[in-house]
Design a protein around this motif. Sequence first.
Motif, PDB file in Angstrom:
ATOM      1  N   ASP A  74       3.208  -9.008  -7.209  1.00 43.47           N
ATOM      2  CA  ASP A  74       1.858  -8.660  -6.754  1.00 43.47           C
ATOM      3  C   ASP A  74       1.705  -8.899  -5.265  1.00 43.47           C
ATOM      4  OD1 ASP A  74       0.260 -11.387  -6.207  1.00 43.47           O
ATOM      5  OD2 ASP A  74       1.596 -11.690  -7.908  1.00 43.47           O
ATOM      6  N   CYS A  75       0.658  -8.311  -4.725  1.00 42.89           N
ATOM      7  CA  CYS A  75       0.254  -8.568  -3.347  1.00 42.89           C
ATOM      8  C   CYS A  75      -1.260  -8.491  -3.287  1.00 42.89           C
ATOM      9  CB  CYS A  75       0.900  -7.565  -2.379  1.00 42.89           C
ATOM     10  SG  CYS A  75       0.457  -5.854  -2.651  1.00 42.89           S
ATOM     11  N   PHE A  89      -2.826  -5.849  -5.877  1.00 51.47           N
ATOM     12  CA  PHE A  89      -1.997  -4.825  -6.533  1.00 51.47           C
ATOM     13  C   PHE A  89      -0.917  -5.583  -7.293  1.00 51.47           C
ATOM     14  CE2 PHE A  89       1.954  -2.413  -6.597  1.00 51.47           C
ATOM     15  CZ  PHE A  89       1.541  -1.258  -7.258  1.00 51.47           C
ATOM     16  N   MET A  90      -0.764  -5.250  -8.568  1.00 56.46           N
ATOM     17  CA  MET A  90       0.227  -5.920  -9.399  1.00 56.46           C
ATOM     18  C   MET A  90       1.036  -4.863 -10.139  1.00 56.46           C
ATOM     19  SD  MET A  90      -0.551  -9.047 -12.085  1.00 56.46           S
ATOM     20  CE  MET A  90      -1.100 -10.195 -10.831  1.00 56.46           C
ATOM     21  N   ILE A  91       2.347  -5.088 -10.243  1.00 53.85           N
ATOM     22  CA  ILE A  91       3.240  -4.136 -10.895  1.00 53.85           C
ATOM     23  C   ILE A  91       4.114  -4.888 -11.902  1.00 53.85           C
ATOM     24  CG2 ILE A  91       4.954  -4.308  -9.053  1.00 53.85           C
ATOM     25  CD1 ILE A  91       5.546  -1.313  -9.477  1.00 53.85           C
ATOM     26  N   ALA A  92       4.296  -4.293 -13.082  1.00 51.58           N
ATOM     27  CA  ALA A  92       5.112  -4.907 -14.130  1.00 51.58           C
ATOM     28  C   ALA A  92       5.601  -3.815 -15.075  1.00 51.58           C
ATOM     29  CB  ALA A  92       4.300  -5.947 -14.892  1.00 51.58           C
ATOM     30  N   LYS A  93       6.398  -4.218 -16.060  1.00 52.72           N
ATOM     31  CA  LYS A  93       6.867  -3.244 -17.044  1.00 52.72           C
ATOM     32  C   LYS A  93       6.185  -3.419 -18.397  1.00 52.72           C
ATOM     33  CE  LYS A  93      10.975  -5.884 -18.367  1.00 52.72           C
ATOM     34  NZ  LYS A  93      12.417  -5.862 -18.509  1.00 52.72           N
ATOM     35  N   ASP A  94       5.559  -4.562 -18.632  1.00 48.60           N
ATOM     36  CA  ASP A  94       4.890  -4.849 -19.902  1.00 48.60           C
ATOM     37  C   ASP A  94       3.370  -4.741 -19.728  1.00 48.60           C
ATOM     38  OD1 ASP A  94       3.471  -7.058 -21.687  1.00 48.60           O
ATOM     39  OD2 ASP A  94       5.296  -6.423 -22.745  1.00 48.60           O
ATOM     40  N   LYS A  95       2.760  -3.826 -20.459  1.00 54.81           N
ATOM     41  CA  LYS A  95       1.331  -3.541 -20.295  1.00 54.81           C
ATOM     42  C   LYS A  95       0.447  -4.736 -20.648  1.00 54.81           C
ATOM     43  CE  LYS A  95      -2.034   0.053 -21.275  1.00 54.81           C
ATOM     44  NZ  LYS A  95      -2.259   1.385 -21.828  1.00 54.81           N
ATOM     45  N   GLU A 123      -0.081  -1.488 -12.122  1.00 60.30           N
ATOM     46  CA  GLU A 123       0.761  -0.294 -12.236  1.00 60.30           C
ATOM     47  C   GLU A 123       1.945  -0.538 -13.171  1.00 60.30           C
ATOM     48  OE1 GLU A 123       3.989   1.823  -9.397  1.00 60.30           O
ATOM     49  OE2 GLU A 123       1.958   1.787  -8.567  1.00 60.30           O
ATOM     50  N   ILE A 124       2.225   0.476 -13.993  1.00 58.18           N
ATOM     51  CA  ILE A 124       3.405   0.502 -14.850  1.00 58.18           C
ATOM     52  C   ILE A 124       4.028   1.884 -14.730  1.00 58.18           C
ATOM     53  CG2 ILE A 124       4.281   0.384 -17.226  1.00 58.18           C
ATOM     54  CD1 ILE A 124       1.956  -1.504 -17.845  1.00 58.18           C
ATOM     55  N   ASN A 125       5.329   1.926 -14.468  1.00 57.44           N
ATOM     56  CA  ASN A 125       6.067   3.197 -14.360  1.00 57.44           C
ATOM     57  C   ASN A 125       5.439   4.186 -13.377  1.00 57.44           C
ATOM     58  OD1 ASN A 125       7.993   2.373 -16.277  1.00 57.44           O
ATOM     59  ND2 ASN A 125       6.691   3.067 -17.960  1.00 57.44           N
ATOM     60  N   GLY A 126       4.964   3.683 -12.257  1.00 54.39           N
ATOM     61  CA  GLY A 126       4.416   4.544 -11.221  1.00 54.39           C
ATOM     62  C   GLY A 126       3.013   5.057 -11.487  1.00 54.39           C
ATOM     63  N   ILE A 127       2.378   4.573 -12.555  1.00 54.80           N
ATOM     64  CA  ILE A 127       1.035   5.029 -12.927  1.00 54.80           C
ATOM     65  C   ILE A 127       0.096   3.830 -12.984  1.00 54.80           C
ATOM     66  CG2 ILE A 127      -0.359   6.138 -14.721  1.00 54.80           C
ATOM     67  CD1 ILE A 127       2.236   7.619 -15.559  1.00 54.80           C
TER      68      ILE A 127
END
Length: 134
Positions: A74-75, A89-95, A123-127
Amino acid sequence: MHLFSSTNKYIKKPSYFTDNEFKELIFKIDKSRLNDGIKTSLQLMKFNKSAIAEISKRYKKVKKQFQKDKQLHDCSIFTKEQGGFGFTFMIAKDKNLLEEKLKEYIKYKKKQLFARTWVGVGEINGIIQFIITV
């Protein structure tokens, strides 16, 4: 400006809106069509040039870190304007993990910095999957 009889018919776009990472982030938020998406984009575009450059740099770094290890990253950025506005903004693979961590984190940051509003984007998978406002 042309409608108001300005002598200069062409007005150059502010240079800080040409940052590709910033444009990508705004585009993803708008494309998500989630509640508060447009409102969030407008809030981000109110940031000054240096804040936009900083969030763009952090966003790019977080994406690279995620591509490398597929772990949650995240940032965040905060401004005292408008009574205190924060953005994460946070990004991961597990919803499920992303939603839980994003909610917890933005509540914590809002309380820590005495912000009036804090918005979290996940965000997950660019979405963009989540836009949460506290």
